[in-house]
Design a protein around this motif. Sequence first.
Motif, mmCIF file in Angstrom:
data_model
loop_
_atom_site.group_PDB
_atom_site.id
_atom_site.type_symbol
_atom_site.label_atom_id
_atom_site.label_comp_id
_atom_site.label_asym_id
_atom_site.label_seq_id
_atom_site.Cartn_x
_atom_site.Cartn_y
_atom_site.Cartn_z
ATOM 1 N N UNK A 5 0.845 -1.210 0.000
ATOM 2 C CA UNK A 5 0.000 0.000 0.000
ATOM 3 C C UNK A 5 0.873 1.250 0.000
ATOM 4 N N UNK A 6 1.932 1.200 0.788
ATOM 5 C CA UNK A 6 2.848 2.335 0.872
ATOM 6 C C UNK A 6 3.482 2.617 -0.493
ATOM 7 N N UNK A 7 3.916 1.565 -1.160
ATOM 8 C CA UNK A 7 4.526 1.706 -2.481
ATOM 9 C C UNK A 7 3.520 2.256 -3.504
ATOM 10 N N UNK A 8 2.290 1.705 -3.495
ATOM 11 C CA UNK A 8 1.263 2.200 -4.424
ATOM 12 C C UNK A 8 0.991 3.677 -4.168
ATOM 13 N N UNK A 9 0.958 4.054 -2.893
ATOM 14 C CA UNK A 9 0.727 5.457 -2.557
ATOM 15 C C UNK A 9 1.826 6.362 -3.054
ATOM 16 N N UNK A 10 3.077 5.914 -2.906
ATOM 17 C CA UNK A 10 4.205 6.717 -3.389
ATOM 18 C C UNK A 10 4.124 6.906 -4.895
ATOM 19 N N UNK A 11 3.762 5.841 -5.604
ATOM 20 C CA UNK A 11 3.652 5.927 -7.064
ATOM 21 C C UNK A 11 2.551 6.917 -7.448
ATOM 22 N N UNK A 13 1.332 9.313 -5.712
ATOM 23 C CA UNK A 13 1.739 10.654 -5.301
ATOM 24 C C UNK A 13 2.661 11.275 -6.354
ATOM 25 N N UNK A 14 3.645 10.515 -6.821
ATOM 26 C CA UNK A 14 4.580 11.026 -7.827
ATOM 27 C C UNK A 14 3.895 11.256 -9.171
ATOM 28 N N UNK A 15 3.018 10.343 -9.574
ATOM 29 C CA UNK A 15 2.291 10.506 -10.842
ATOM 30 C C UNK A 15 1.439 11.768 -10.770
ATOM 31 N N UNK A 16 0.787 11.975 -9.638
ATOM 32 C CA UNK A 16 -0.017 13.179 -9.457
ATOM 33 C C UNK A 16 0.817 14.444 -9.523
ATOM 34 N N UNK A 17 2.009 14.357 -8.946
ATOM 35 C CA UNK A 17 2.918 15.501 -8.953
ATOM 36 C C UNK A 17 3.388 15.806 -10.385
ATOM 37 N N UNK A 18 3.800 14.769 -11.103
ATOM 38 C CA UNK A 18 4.331 14.939 -12.461
ATOM 39 C C UNK A 18 3.248 15.394 -13.434
ATOM 40 N N UNK A 28 -2.615 9.605 -3.225
ATOM 41 C CA UNK A 28 -1.379 8.840 -3.059
ATOM 42 C C UNK A 28 -0.765 9.048 -1.690
ATOM 43 N N UNK A 29 -0.779 10.288 -1.240
ATOM 44 C CA UNK A 29 -0.226 10.600 0.075
ATOM 45 C C UNK A 29 -1.005 9.873 1.175
ATOM 46 N N UNK A 30 -2.325 9.899 1.071
ATOM 47 C CA UNK A 30 -3.166 9.217 2.064
ATOM 48 C C UNK A 30 -2.930 7.710 2.026
#
Length: 69
Positions: A5-11, A13-18, A28-30
């Motif tokens: 779950x942590x890994x999916x969230x990081x991904x 979060x980064x996709x949202x940022x990019x 993603x952060x949540x």
Amino acid sequence: MGAFEELKGKVKEKVGEVTNQPGLEREGSAQKQRGEAEREATQDRAEAKAHEAKAKVHEAEQKAAQQAK
């Protein structure tokens, strides 16, 4: 489960940022935070089980020593 779950969230979060999608970034952060909490809870449960097992061994040793007297 927590690490995944942590890994999916990081991904997310980064996709949202990019892709400049704040909603996806927040999601993603949540999800990342939820994964971290799940992982920590799993670690805590494992530590508690190990402590309980040690206590049972110690109790059995004390009982055996007492019966040997």
